[in-house]
Design an enzyme around this catalytic site. Structure first.
Site: not given
Ligand code: NAD
Length: 260
Positions: A154, A167
């Site tokens: 991130s 985080y």
């Molecule tokens: P999201 O919440 O839609 O997706 C995260 C996914 O991880 C979910 O499907 C959740 O069920 C799964 N998950 C969580 N804990 C888990 C576990 N113990 N085992 C298996 N699966 C698990 O959010 P997102 O934005 O799609 O996030 C995806 C990745 O991108 C994450 O690592 C997040 O930190 C990163 N990210 C997101 C953003 C943003 O703005 N959306 C920005 C930077 C980084």
């Protein structure tokens, strides 16, 4: 002349595929021709995604995986390799967030974020890399097509963000983990790179954008906009492609300029 990224014949595993970025990454890899294993805890959601990919003409498989449980990791990776094929591409995407001032966060908040984002990502990559390394060592000269590991970190892993301190710490560890893995596994033809997305509207933050704090944050963003999951398609494809064999240990920032 056009340029194509063809992942036909490759097997990809995406963690946290039941929503948001993981969902989109799985679709993109499948469209590029990869057979994709959709990993996560919400099996019904993963089945919906499998149906969508199949309707597009793609190849997808559903496997239960909780990244905080090392037995579950071993089982999911073994199942994929037996039922789908040897994993060529891992997208280490599962993640959770916790917000609050550093003075307010409880030990459980700290532990759960690190257990998922850092420890979880580490042991998924370790399990996949051990198998890739064994294949690289056993391959006849010139036959090992290489492995790709893409860690979803991130922009918060590069700069401190208010209310997201823990985080951010967990994602900073993912950035450095990426470099350590790239250094150790590069010699086996495994490329490990990180993507640092900026704000993308997904389940992890969707509610936030309609709060007062969310509106203030939006105004403070360089182009006053939040991204969509599709905005990372090409970054992901580039790092998954065979053609990116010279890119190892890179930290690719896709944040609309937020980190500047
Ligand atoms: P999201 O919440 O839609 O997706 C995260 C996914 O991880 C979910 O499907 C959740 O069920 C799964 N998950 C969580 N804990 C888990 C576990 N113990 N085992 C298996 N699966 C698990 O959010 P997102 O934005 O799609 O996030 C995806 C990745 O991108 C994450 O690592 C997040 O930190 C990163 N990210 C997101 C953003 C943003 O703005 N959306 C920005 C930077 C980084």
């Amino acid at each position: 002349m056009s340029y194509t990224i063809d992942l036909s014949g490759r097997v990809a595993l995406v963690t946290g595929a039941s929503s948001g970025l993981g969902w989109q990454f799985a679709r993109v890899l499948a469209r590029a021709g990869a057979a994709v294993t959709l990993c996560g805890r919400r099996i019904e959601r993963l089945k919906e995604l499998r149906a969508a990919i199949e309707a597009d003409g793609g190849d997808a498989h559903v496997v239960r995986l909780d990244v905080t449980d090392t037995d579950s990791i071993g089982a999911a990776v073994a199942h994929t390799e037996t039922e789908v094929g040897n994993i060529d591409i891992l997208v280490n995407n599962a993640g959770i967030s916790v917000s609050g001032r550093l003075t307010e966060l409880a030990p459980d908040d700290f532990d759960s974020v690190f257990a998922t984002n850092t420890r979880g990502a580490f042991f998924v990559a370790q399990e996949v890399a051990r198998r890739m390394i064994a294949r690289a060592q056993g391959a006849a000269p010139g036959t090992w097509a290489g492995g790709r590991i893409v860690n979803i970190a991130s922009v918060a892993g590069l700069r401190a963000v208010p209310q997201l301190g823990v985080y951010a710490m967990s994602k900073a560890a993912v950035v450095h983990m990426t470099r350590a893995m790239a250094l150790e596994w590069g010699r086996f033809g495994i490329n490990v790179n990180a993507v640092c997305p900026g704000y993308i509207d997904t389940e992890i933050n969707h509610e936030f954008w309609s709060t007062e704090g969310g509106r203030r944050m939006l105004e403070a963003l360089p182009r006053k906009r939040v991204g969509r999951a599709e905005d990372l398609d090409l970054v992901l494809l580039m790092l998954a492609a065979g053609q990116s064999h010279f890119v190892n240990g890179a930290v690719v920032v896709a944040d609309d300029g937020f980190a500047l």
